[in-house]
Design an enzyme around this catalytic site. Sequence first.
Site, PDB file in Angstrom:
ATOM      1  N   VAL A  17       0.835  -1.210   0.000  1.00 34.22           N
ATOM      2  CA  VAL A  17       0.000   0.000   0.000  1.00 34.22           C
ATOM      3  C   VAL A  17       0.865   1.253   0.000  1.00 34.22           C
ATOM      4  O   VAL A  17       2.053   1.201   0.323  1.00 34.22           O
ATOM      5  CB  VAL A  17      -0.954   0.032   1.215  1.00 34.22           C
ATOM      6  CG1 VAL A  17      -1.940  -1.126   1.163  1.00 34.22           C
ATOM      7  CG2 VAL A  17      -0.176   0.016   2.526  1.00 34.22           C
ATOM      8  N   GLU A  18       0.233   2.374  -0.371  1.00 37.89           N
ATOM      9  CA  GLU A  18       0.928   3.656  -0.375  1.00 37.89           C
ATOM     10  C   GLU A  18       0.586   4.500   0.849  1.00 37.89           C
ATOM     11  O   GLU A  18       1.377   5.346   1.257  1.00 37.89           O
ATOM     12  CB  GLU A  18       0.549   4.452  -1.630  1.00 37.89           C
ATOM     13  CG  GLU A  18       0.959   3.794  -2.935  1.00 37.89           C
ATOM     14  CD  GLU A  18       0.454   4.552  -4.146  1.00 37.89           C
ATOM     15  OE1 GLU A  18      -0.300   5.547  -3.949  1.00 37.89           O
ATOM     16  OE2 GLU A  18       0.802   4.180  -5.276  1.00 37.89           O
ATOM     17  N   THR A  19      -0.600   4.252   1.423  1.00 40.21           N
ATOM     18  CA  THR A  19      -1.117   5.113   2.497  1.00 40.21           C
ATOM     19  C   THR A  19      -1.639   4.291   3.662  1.00 40.21           C
ATOM     20  O   THR A  19      -2.301   3.268   3.454  1.00 40.21           O
ATOM     21  CB  THR A  19      -2.264   6.000   1.956  1.00 40.21           C
ATOM     22  OG1 THR A  19      -1.768   6.804   0.881  1.00 40.21           O
ATOM     23  CG2 THR A  19      -2.823   6.900   3.046  1.00 40.21           C
TER      24      THR A  19
END
Length: 367
Positions: A84-86
């Site tokens: 994931v990025e966030t």
Amino acid sequence: MLSSCSTSRAAISVASNSLSKTLISSNFITNPRNLSSFSRQSLHFLTLKCYSSRNFDSRRMASNFSPRASAQQLKNPDELIDSVETFIFDCDGVIWKGDKLIDGVPETLDLLREKGKRLIFVTNNSTKSRKQYGKKFETLGLSVTEEEIFASSFAAAAYLKSIDFPKDKKVYVIGEEGILKELDLAGFQYLGGPEDGSKKIELKPGYLMEHDESVGAVVVGFDRFFNYYKVQYGTLCIRENPGCLFIATNRDAVTHLTDAQEWAGGGSMVGALCGSTQREPLVVGKPSTFMMDYVAKEFGISKSQICMVGDRLDTDILFGQNGGCKTLLVLSGVTSLETLQSPNNSIQPDFYTNKISDFLSIKAASV
């Protein structure tokens, strides 16, 4: 007739309670194919109404969209981090309990930032504004910007802005300073709040309580100054002012005012107004998707690239699942492992772990 549900949001608003109950009882809303008949605005409004309804089993909706196996214990944190990025974190029970920071939080947040992850903090607690929460993070030694914080107090004001709530109308607040500050920043007129906490009603023969007929919305959040005056005033506005909105920041049963025990949450204040008005509120906090949609749009984030981390199954985890995100339950707050694994619990996160500092096992393993 259900086939004519592409009506305007205004039409849905008129019969929002009865319509949402009809669609829920008929299983219409739980089938994604049926939702294509709604306009975007109407669907957004109806979804919030349905998530707000006591008669709506939001767990059933989540399971209908994507049946889930039992949660897995988080054994490979780096795999989750890389996927994931966030990361969206709940605050109470995840970052802190009361005014006490949970062990290992600063090091964990530093690790995630070092790995280039965006961090966002979302809380259903409406007692503070974003700016006030920023000061709390600072007091606890955490470097978090105001733009990374989304409280339900902010969500209430943001929702009113999103529907173009008339600036000549007022908002009656059953809640604390956080809601007042966010309404003020958004340019809305308001009354109520903490100052009504000292007001009393003398129930003498013939007494009639007056209320402001220009109130177009009643916002209810957690309120340590809750009293009968506020219940009656809010009730009069909702029942007697045409088109008056009933908005709840959240319906949390309990909250963490101290690290020693659980305390009655904002849901207890909302419940009083539900009883007196015989109406269900529109909920802007978790697990409603309003804040998730707002955050995703604000930062340009793909929801599939988000991991929601929280300690509550029926708010945090459902919030993430409703938004199409990965979910991680931490056992440092209100949910125990026994509750998670109970056959009576139908909300299963993707992963669970004891606390967010379990992410630090990556760092330890790499030393």
